[in-house]
Design a protein around this motif. Structure first.
Motif, short mmCIF file in Angstrom:
data_model
loop_
_atom_site.label_atom_id
_atom_site.label_comp_id
_atom_site.label_asym_id
_atom_site.label_seq_id
_atom_site.Cartn_x
_atom_site.Cartn_y
_atom_site.Cartn_z
N CYS A 109 -28.71 -12.15 22.21
CA CYS A 109 -27.37 -12.27 22.81
C CYS A 109 -26.66 -10.92 22.85
N LEU A 110 -26.71 -10.18 21.75
CA LEU A 110 -26.04 -8.89 21.71
C LEU A 110 -26.72 -7.91 22.67
N GLY A 111 -28.05 -7.95 22.73
CA GLY A 111 -28.77 -7.07 23.65
C GLY A 111 -28.44 -7.37 25.09
N ILE A 141 -17.93 -13.59 33.57
CA ILE A 141 -17.20 -12.83 32.55
C ILE A 141 -17.09 -13.66 31.27
N ASP A 142 -16.80 -14.96 31.43
CA ASP A 142 -16.73 -15.84 30.26
C ASP A 142 -18.08 -15.95 29.57
N ALA A 143 -19.17 -15.93 30.34
CA ALA A 143 -20.52 -16.01 29.76
C ALA A 143 -20.78 -14.79 28.87
N CYS A 144 -20.29 -13.61 29.28
CA CYS A 144 -20.46 -12.41 28.45
C CYS A 144 -19.72 -12.55 27.14
N VAL A 182 -19.01 -15.40 25.68
CA VAL A 182 -19.74 -16.42 24.92
C VAL A 182 -20.97 -15.81 24.25
N LEU A 183 -21.64 -14.88 24.93
CA LEU A 183 -22.78 -14.20 24.32
C LEU A 183 -22.37 -13.50 23.02
N LEU A 184 -21.21 -12.85 23.05
CA LEU A 184 -20.72 -12.19 21.83
C LEU A 184 -20.41 -13.19 20.72
N SER A 215 -23.67 -14.50 19.30
CA SER A 215 -24.33 -13.50 18.46
C SER A 215 -23.64 -13.38 17.11
N ALA A 216 -22.31 -13.44 17.10
CA ALA A 216 -21.58 -13.36 15.83
C ALA A 216 -21.89 -14.55 14.94
N ALA A 217 -21.92 -15.75 15.54
CA ALA A 217 -22.23 -16.95 14.77
C ALA A 217 -23.66 -16.91 14.24
N ALA A 218 -24.61 -16.47 15.06
CA ALA A 218 -26.01 -16.39 14.62
C ALA A 218 -26.17 -15.38 13.50
#
Length: 96
Positions: A48-50, A72-75, A77-79, A82-85
């Protein structure tokens, strides 16, 4: 200077996405990351971060903006994923 940062971010993003994909598929985490308890969550974090970093290349960022608010929202959500993971995949100190 900005171009160097953009391409460095893109390169780091590609490496993180590749490491994340390998980690997700194989359940592997690098040995030097001893604080990772769940390799697949490490893989989700890295992927996700990559992917987020890759989309920050100016040409790709412009395309994401052209796609509109859902992209833009998907980007964002990726962050968040990644934070939760990352938080869920770290070893917790053992209580005695």
């Amino acid at each position: 200077m900005s171009t160097v940062v953009d391409y460095t971010t893109f390169a780091v993003g590609c490496l993180l996405a590749l490491a994340g994909l390998i980690s997700l598929l194989a359940g592997w985490a690098p040995t030097w990351l001893r604080h990772v308890e769940r390799p697949r969550l490490f893989g989700a974090w890295a992927l996700c971060l990559g992917t987020f970093c890759v989309t920050q290349l100016p040409a790709l960022r412009t395309e994401v903006i052209k796609l509109g608010d859902p992209a833009i929202d998907a980007c964002v959500v990726l962050l968040l994923i990644s934070a939760a993971a990352l938080l869920l995949g770290l070893r917790r100190p053992r209580r005695q």
